[in-house]
Design an enzyme around this catalytic site. Sequence first.
Site, mmCIF file in Angstrom:
data_model
loop_
_atom_site.group_PDB
_atom_site.id
_atom_site.type_symbol
_atom_site.label_atom_id
_atom_site.label_comp_id
_atom_site.label_asym_id
_atom_site.label_seq_id
_atom_site.Cartn_x
_atom_site.Cartn_y
_atom_site.Cartn_z
ATOM 1 N N HIS A 318 17.436 48.319 41.022
ATOM 2 C CA HIS A 318 18.034 47.198 40.286
ATOM 3 C C HIS A 318 18.066 45.988 41.202
ATOM 4 C CE1 HIS A 318 20.742 44.807 37.889
ATOM 5 N NE2 HIS A 318 20.749 45.725 36.936
ATOM 6 N N ARG A 338 22.771 37.602 34.663
ATOM 7 C CA ARG A 338 21.596 36.725 34.575
ATOM 8 C C ARG A 338 21.285 36.357 33.134
ATOM 9 N NH1 ARG A 338 17.138 39.786 36.632
ATOM 10 N NH2 ARG A 338 18.478 41.615 36.779
#
Length: 537
Positions: A318, A338
């Site tokens: 990740h 994000r």
Amino acid sequence: MFTPEMLESIKKVEATRADRIGVEPKRMTAEEKETLLSKFHPDYKTDSFEALKIGPNKGDKVPIELAALLQANSRVKGLDLDLENVAYDVDVLIIGGGGAGASAAIEAHNAGANVMIVTKLRMGDANTMMAEGGIQAADKANDSPAIHYLDALGGGHYANKPELLKKLVSEGPGAVKWLNEFGVMFDKAPDGTMITTHGGGTSRKRMHAARDYSGAEIMRVLRDEVMNREIPIVDFTAAIELILDENGKAAGAVLQNMETCEYLVARAKTVIIATGGAGRLHYQGFPTSNHYGATADGLILAYRAGAPLLYADTLQYHPTGVAFPEQIFGALVTEKVRSMGAMLINSEGEAFMHPLETRDVAAASVIRECNERHKGVETPEGYGVWLDTPMIDIIHGEGMLEKRLPAMLRMYMKYDIDMRKVPILIYPTLHYQNGGIDISVDGMSHVENLFVAGEAVGGIHGRNRLMGNSLLDVIVFGRNAGQNAAAKASSVKVGKLTLDHVDKYAKEMEQAGIKSDKVSPLLLPTYTHGREKRQAE
């Protein structure tokens, strides 16, 4: 809390912020992505992999840490076990108490099967509980399972097993409806409409979330449902070896009580492996976002029994694990940060990539920024880049970060870091096992009566998984395994229980010249003198 160097870099991030609002960096071309991945992604680091010498995947490369466990000694070696002394006798034995195991148990119970869950920790101690961002499902008017399929296929580098991916996306809307009806508290607008957002690599807003603790909320509901149905749960008890019958079909497991070390025999007409991932093997020394028991146990048990693996050489790192402070190093910073507008920014205040590239591309980009371009920010554990979290409230209005990311905010506030006001430092963390046990669309492995669900499955996501598709596969393939294992159990007559496959595997090791002082499955990691030094208990 921050060093003087960090504070100086933060000033550069703040100085460029106004110019970045509403202006996203260009997405990479396919050629640029492939060049980036081949140079910087950990899956392409050839000296970190080893070809297997025995078993159904002989000749295939896997991480060296996994190879050492696949080609290790069984925990039942040398034990005098009486397989006729059966402690548990059930229709469906489920190994693993996370989201996939719970979903399988509920559906097997619905089908009238006598089902039991065995888990080496507690019910719910699983990667499902750690998932934050949400669950994908194409249930909006401008979306469809076909579009979801294309997004996931591209994100998986076109290596997904088509029939598994088709099942995943086709049953996505029904899976979310199933959870909603059980009582999962998804984010909703005042009129009751599900709120959905983008994830990396998605062309539509199809991410359904419960704030930033989606997995914990889903696990809460599933665990309650299992308990309300009084489905037997044997916790703190690990499956240390599968049992086959005289015809080579799965017929149960040898269990070990983690507290008393007592060995028990469980006989079953069908077995479901739902043991989750492998993050606690810390491939290539990476930190991990995984729960304590994620040690690839199911892959090892199935492989020794003769079940082939698929894409065991590919892992998901990740892109946004915590790089600072060191007390939570490697913890997950959800992709939802994000998707809400926070950009990845280097030490010079530059946005170096589109914030919603796929996870493998984003992780490789962060590694490149720190290693080749030398634009990372030094931390006690190495280097990281900034995730400019104050952008969220600037874009959406004050209070939005706290409303949609409350758990994340609390985690950082414990260390006097207010992510509403200052950016946070991130670096890739070992997150997901893209590969796993090869299954057919009904959930069965190549060993008859041995089913698999959840992160232990390989092929659904190809060679890279999109955000939100893991919680989805936990539900879709957990339910699938429970339904089909229960149906199969109705016609199974278990033969004589044996561990002959264990002896056969030991002979293969000997013939291949493999000498190992390890036993497997690992069960739990041991941390001594640092994060990266581990040994079997």
